[in-house]
Write a protein that holds these residues in place. Sequence first.
Motif, short mmCIF file in Angstrom:
data_model
loop_
_atom_site.label_atom_id
_atom_site.label_comp_id
_atom_site.label_asym_id
_atom_site.label_seq_id
_atom_site.Cartn_x
_atom_site.Cartn_y
_atom_site.Cartn_z
N GLY A 69 27.68 33.91 43.19
CA GLY A 69 28.65 33.90 43.27
C GLY A 69 27.96 35.50 43.79
N ILE A 70 28.71 36.90 44.46
CA ILE A 70 28.87 37.99 44.31
C ILE A 70 29.79 39.01 43.82
N GLU A 71 29.61 39.60 42.87
CA GLU A 71 30.89 40.39 42.19
C GLU A 71 30.31 41.95 42.38
N GLY A 72 31.15 43.14 43.00
CA GLY A 72 30.78 43.96 43.24
C GLY A 72 31.82 45.60 42.62
N ALA A 73 31.75 45.73 41.80
CA ALA A 73 32.59 47.33 41.08
C ALA A 73 33.40 48.22 42.17
N PHE A 74 34.32 48.14 41.93
CA PHE A 74 35.30 49.23 42.91
C PHE A 74 36.23 50.27 42.09
N ALA A 75 35.85 50.21 40.62
CA ALA A 75 35.77 51.37 40.05
C ALA A 75 35.15 50.95 39.02
N ASP A 76 35.54 51.65 37.68
CA ASP A 76 34.95 51.94 36.57
C ASP A 76 34.81 50.82 35.62
N SER A 135 36.19 45.17 39.17
CA SER A 135 34.91 44.40 40.21
C SER A 135 36.12 43.39 40.89
N ALA A 136 36.06 42.70 41.68
CA ALA A 136 36.05 41.78 42.98
C ALA A 136 34.86 40.97 43.06
N ARG A 137 35.18 39.40 43.16
CA ARG A 137 34.08 38.45 43.78
C ARG A 137 34.46 37.29 44.79
N LEU A 138 33.21 36.84 44.75
CA LEU A 138 33.83 35.57 45.76
C LEU A 138 32.69 34.83 44.91
N GLU A 139 33.40 33.98 44.70
CA GLU A 139 32.16 32.20 44.25
C GLU A 139 32.48 31.14 44.65
#
Length: 296
Positions: free
Chosen positions: A233-240, A243-247
């Motif tokens: 998967g890939i996970e990105g932090a959009f706030a402190d 985070s959102a992910r695609l798995e």
Amino acid sequence: MTRTLLVAAAIAMLLAPRAFAADLAVPHIHTKAPPVAVDPGYNWSGFYAGINVGYGWGRSATTADFIDSGGGAPLSSSAGTFDLNGVTGGGQIGYNWQRGMFVAGFEADFQGSGQKNRFDALCAGAPAGLQDGVCTPGHRGDNTFDPALPVTFDLTQKLDWFGTVRGRLGVAVTPRVLLYGTGGLAYGRVSTAGSVSAINVGGFPGADGGTFTPVATSFSSSTSKVGWTAGAGIEGAFADNWSARLEYLYVDLGTVSGTLATPVIALSGAPLVVGYRSHVTDNILRLGVNYRFSGT
């Protein structure tokens, strides 16, 4: 001599204001440039929890066997693979440790599933001009055949729910973007329902006009299975803390099986038994959102 001293004193008095003024010159003030904003980075360590929704492209590789219970002889077998597709959704909880750009952790999740489909199998009746079929006998009258008719087996399967307990290992390719692989234990419940129907042909040999009796039976069962899973998967932090992910996950729940005694009369005169074996796997793609219980 006196005149010379007076001239020197006069010249000193004239030069004194200029030297004094030079001493009182305004000093040059040095100012600092404003500080440049620097990204302090992001730390993935800590507990987190979240929700997800996705879609599963499941498969059930199923074999149905028709068996004469009079001697245990297999009469016919039918095999095929059918889809178990549908929406999935649930929640996850986990913990991460970060060292430099490397992130390790564990995660557990539980999912509801709407994945289901059906499979049809057939044990053929008697070919034209013959009395007996593969699974069931027919009847020969004085002037005609009353051939055996097909036996049909309809099976429906559904993946009710599943879950995983996995390790995760990833690399923070940027402070706020994490690429990871994952794998571990999978478990789930597979519900199976089915029915068998046929027409028993009776009557005494040598007599015209046999009897034709429709018969049918049905069953249902649920089996909990333990298997394995692997994915990435890939996970990105959009706030402190968010985070959102695609798995993606591949899940293998192993094989579910069962047998059903039927009222269908087999060639030996004993009941026909139908057995099934299904190897259930799944391919899941899902989106998720996590909240981490600590700041950066």
